[in-house]
Design an enzyme around this catalytic site. Structure first.
Site, PDB file in Angstrom:
ATOM      1  N   SER A  19       0.580 -39.227 -13.997  1.00 57.43           N
ATOM      2  CA  SER A  19       1.018 -37.581 -14.588  1.00 57.43           C
ATOM      3  C   SER A  19       0.822 -36.789 -13.407  1.00 57.43           C
ATOM      4  O   SER A  19      -0.562 -37.270 -13.347  1.00 57.43           O
ATOM      5  CB  SER A  19       1.175 -37.570 -15.726  1.00 57.43           C
ATOM      6  OG  SER A  19       1.540 -36.419 -16.234  1.00 57.43           O
ATOM      7  N   TYR A  23      -4.169 -37.188 -23.825  1.00 56.72           N
ATOM      8  CA  TYR A  23      -3.065 -37.206 -23.066  1.00 56.72           C
ATOM      9  C   TYR A  23      -4.335 -37.009 -21.106  1.00 56.72           C
ATOM     10  O   TYR A  23      -3.613 -37.733 -20.820  1.00 56.72           O
ATOM     11  CB  TYR A  23      -1.984 -36.531 -23.107  1.00 56.72           C
ATOM     12  CG  TYR A  23      -0.746 -37.195 -21.949  1.00 56.72           C
ATOM     13  CD1 TYR A  23      -0.387 -38.197 -21.964  1.00 56.72           C
ATOM     14  CD2 TYR A  23      -0.608 -36.096 -21.121  1.00 56.72           C
ATOM     15  CE1 TYR A  23       1.084 -38.524 -21.336  1.00 56.72           C
ATOM     16  CE2 TYR A  23       0.876 -36.197 -20.309  1.00 56.72           C
ATOM     17  CZ  TYR A  23       1.531 -38.127 -20.311  1.00 56.72           C
ATOM     18  OH  TYR A  23       2.105 -38.004 -18.803  1.00 56.72           O
TER      19      TYR A  23
END
Length: 272
Positions: A140, A153
């Protein structure tokens, strides 16, 4: 790498980036095992792709964090299509809860990092013997920058980027290629599935405010182009590269800017 005739495994393939990637691989002439934690979703995606590309895929339910399940996916691919040439470690989760608790950290690290490690442990020895293999890590932009609202995350995606880098450095001269996919917002349930939770809503707004939200098919196109070029860093949002450069050129300035951005998001949330 020429995709045609290659055999691939795609985890998290039932929807989103995984499903779009599986479809793009099949369209390019690959044979694909579409894997998802939810077997029905994997089977449905496989069937949908096979309508357009008969026999190109097989669906399977599997936990991408489980070594035995990964070995099962590899065995399935070999029995149906042949040895695995490409593995897409695409399954991911967002545990957006500030600092998080131990259970949330465990889940995030299992799915977003250790699933990649275990897949490499299963595949790399065989790839070294064959002198070829391709590992694609879906990380990401949060792995290069950060994720406002979710420590789990952000940190697990940083770790995924770090692991992909290590694989490339360690095995890149021995025939193993690595690409690391680092998009910002993509129109998937990972981005839009839990907006009712306050901290998830903040994380979602951080992403959607920072840049365009792409469709999964746009990301899949970028991924296949990177594989063709054997390019490590895949940035479907080109702006991420400039953000990353600014971060590296003046870390303290970047941190101050991120704190201002976070404050503006929280102020907006308070007005809603």
């Amino acid at each position: 790498m020429n995709i045609a005739g290659k055999v691939a495994v795609v985890t998290g393939g039932g929807a989103g980036i995984g499903a779009a990637t599986a479809a793009a691989l099949a369209a390019a002439g690959a044979r694909v095992v579409v894997s998802d934690l939810h077997e029905a979703t994997a089977l449905a995606t496989s069937e949908r792709i096979n309508l357009e590309h008969p026999g190109a895929t097989v669906g399977a339910g599997a936990d991408a964090t489980d070594r035995a399940a990964i070995e099962g996916l590899v065995a399935l691919a070999e029995s149906r299509f042949g040895p695995v040439d490409l593995y897409f470690a695409n399954a991911g989760i967002l545990e957006a809860s500030g600092l998080g608790d131990d259970a949330e950290w465990d889940r995030a690290l299992e799915v977003n990092l250790r699933a990649h490690v275990r897949a490499a442990q299963v595949l790399v020895p065989g790839w070294l013997e064959r002198g070829a293999g391709y590992f694609v890590s879906t990380a990401s932009a949060a792995g290069l920058l950060t994720q406002i609202g979710s420590a789990t995350y952000s940190v697990s995606k940083h770790a995924a980027v770090g692991f992909a880098e290590w694989l490339s450095v360690t095995y890149g001269d021995r025939g193993i290629r690595v690409s690391c996919v680092c998009p910002m917002g993509v129109n998937t349930t990972l981005l839009h599935g839990r907006e009712a939770e306050p901290q998830v809503a903040t994380a979602t707004r951080a992403v959607t405010t920072a840049g365009a939200v792409l469709e999964p098919e746009q990301v899949a196109t970028a991924v296949l182009a990177a594989i063709a070029a054997e390019q490590f860093l895949v940035l479907p949002h080109p702006d991420v590269l400039e953000m990353y450069r600014r971060k590296g050129s003046d870390y303290d300035r970047w941190l101050r800017g991120m704190r201002r951005f976070q404050s503006s998001l929280l102020a907006t949330e308070g007005q809603r």
